[in-house]
Scaffold this active site. Structure first.
Site, PDB file in Angstrom:
ATOM      1  N   PRO A   1      -3.997   5.182  11.574  1.00 10.23           N
ATOM      2  CA  PRO A   1      -4.658   6.433  11.198  1.00 10.23           C
ATOM      3  C   PRO A   1      -6.005   6.173  10.529  1.00 10.23           C
ATOM      4  CG  PRO A   1      -2.706   6.043   9.825  1.00 10.23           C
ATOM      5  CD  PRO A   1      -2.724   4.980  10.870  1.00 10.23           C
TER       6      PRO A   1
ATOM      7  N   LEU B   1      -5.729   1.900   5.840  1.00 13.33           N
ATOM      8  CA  LEU B   1      -5.003   0.904   6.643  1.00 13.33           C
ATOM      9  C   LEU B   1      -5.956   0.054   7.487  1.00 13.33           C
ATOM     10  CD1 LEU B   1      -1.747   2.746   7.830  1.00 13.33           C
ATOM     11  CD2 LEU B   1      -2.013   1.098   5.990  1.00 13.33           C
TER      12      LEU B   1
ATOM     13  N   ASP C   1     -11.386  -6.123   4.063  1.00 16.15           N
ATOM     14  CA  ASP C   1     -10.803  -5.534   5.278  1.00 16.15           C
ATOM     15  C   ASP C   1     -11.075  -6.399   6.508  1.00 16.15           C
ATOM     16  OD1 ASP C   1     -10.115  -3.422   3.654  1.00 16.15           O
ATOM     17  OD2 ASP C   1     -10.733  -1.880   5.086  1.00 16.15           O
TER      18      ASP C   1
HETATM   19  O1  PMV Z   1     -10.902   0.409   3.298  1.00 19.63           O
HETATM   20  P1  PMV Z   1      -9.915   0.793   2.266  1.00 19.63           P
HETATM   21  O2  PMV Z   1      -9.755   2.249   2.084  1.00 19.63           O
HETATM   22  O3  PMV Z   1      -8.645   0.038   2.405  1.00 19.63           O
HETATM   23  O4  PMV Z   1     -10.506   0.345   0.846  1.00 19.63           O
HETATM   24  C1  PMV Z   1     -11.021  -0.905   0.662  1.00 19.63           C
HETATM   25  C2  PMV Z   1     -10.736  -1.388  -0.682  1.00 19.63           C
HETATM   26  C3  PMV Z   1     -11.795  -1.202  -1.734  1.00 19.63           C
HETATM   27  O5  PMV Z   1     -11.556  -2.243  -2.677  1.00 19.63           O
HETATM   28  C4  PMV Z   1     -11.623   0.152  -2.421  1.00 19.63           C
HETATM   29  C5  PMV Z   1     -13.216  -1.288  -1.198  1.00 19.63           C
HETATM   30  C6  PMV Z   1     -13.625  -2.682  -0.761  1.00 19.63           C
HETATM   31  O6  PMV Z   1     -14.690  -2.788  -0.132  1.00 19.63           O
HETATM   32  O7  PMV Z   1     -12.941  -3.681  -1.059  1.00 19.63           O
END
Ligand code: PMV
Length: 315
Positions: free
Chosen positions: A99, A104, A150
């Protein structure tokens, strides 16, 4: 006819979101139960490059793809990396069961699948570090100040202990962890939550640095427990709760997230917290094989829009 196909997993952050943007460590793991898949199929000469993304309702010829579009950017960056100035006559189809905007890692997974599919189409297997760097460039354009966690966890498809700007450190998962992941159904764009926190940090840097240090401490303890065979799973759950308390204090949780966290704990989860940027998206609960179904049911009853039970294993 030439064609290629590549996939990439979703991800969750176990510990350390937000503080990771400010140089503290974080732990993330891939979630293979959800996937982005890209296929690239040769088209007749002169057909040009067509991008089809049914989940996004998109069907476009490449020159018409908006210049500020992440998918178009990823295609361009990958062709540049491969030193292929000419755009192939081909159809790129992108599908995803991850989603969007729910923490995620959907954006990173779609980008990763695209880079790999284009690489394979030209007979090149792109190393994870290359894919991760290309995806990071896209994330930077669209998410402001991403930490890079990510793209790293998704491109390497393995549990990671991550510090911004440092080489990837592998995380050994000494015993499988059962997690229940539940979606609030609320879409919260990461850059908004990150930007909002940045303004509060600017107003009170010292106070926020202390919170980030506290999160960093939780991450280090979590890492030690995850890497120790037969470590107490209850202790790991307690750390998740501690992490959630700090995330609430710094203003990135939400009533919907708090409700699901509470429901999971009442149903027997050892610990629960939001995962990702917060304000919406997904939460995670640490379960056992035995109590995972009851926790999943409780989350369902608490109006989660989607619930996944998954196992984190060593890769
Ligand atoms: O992409 P998300 O919603 O999983 O968020 C990433 C995690 C954060 O630490 C909030 C942002 C980042 O760039 O690490």
């Amino acid at each position: 006819m030439k064609n290629s196909r590549a996939s990439a997993p979703g991800k969750i952050i176990l510990f350390g979101e937000h503080a990771v943007v400010y140089g503290r460590p974080a732990i993330a793991v891939p979630v293979n139960d959800v996937q982005a898949v890209a296929t690239l199929t040769e088209a007749e000469p002169g057909a040009g490059f067509r991008l089809i993304a049914p989940d996004l309702g998109r069907d476009e010829q490449l020159p018409d793809v908006s210049p500020d579009d992440p998918l178009g950017t990823m295609i361009g960056l990958t062709l540049d990396y491969l030193e292929r100035p000419e755009i192939p006559d081909a159809i790129l189809t992108v599908r995803s069961t991850i989603p969007l905007g729910r923490g995620l890692g959907s954006g990173a997974a779609v980008s990763t699948a695209i880079a790999r599919a284009i690489g394979q189409y030209f007979g090149r297997s792109l190393p994870p570090a290359v894919v991760s760097a290309l995806v990071y460039d896209v994330e930077k354009l669209y998410h402001g100040t991403p930490s890079g966690i990510d793209n790293t966890v998704v491109a390497f498809n393995q549990p990671v202990y991550f510090i911004k700007g440092r080489p990837i450190r592998r995380l050994r998962v000494a015993q499988p962890l059962t997690l229940v992941i539940a979606d609030t159904g609320v879409v919260a764009p990461t850059h908004k939550v990150v930007g909002d926190l940045r303004r509060r940090w600017q107003a009170d840097p010292a106070g926020h640095e202390r919170f980030f240090d506290a999160i960093g401490g939780v991450v280090e303890k979590g890492r030690a427990l995850i890497e120790t065979p037969a470590a107490g799973i209850a202790e790991l759950g307690a750390l998740m709760n501690e992490n959630q308390t700090i995330l609430r204090t710094i203003g990135v949780s939400s009533p919907e997230l708090d409700d699901l966290v509470e429901a999971a704990r009442r149903a027997g989860a050892m610990g629960a917290k939001l995962s990702g940027a917060g304000w919406g998206g997904n939460m995670i609960a640490l379960a056992t094989t035995q109590n995972a179904p009851a926790i999943a049911e409780a989350l369902d009853k608490a109006r989660a829009v989607n619930v996944i039970v998954t196992k984190v294993i060593d890769h």
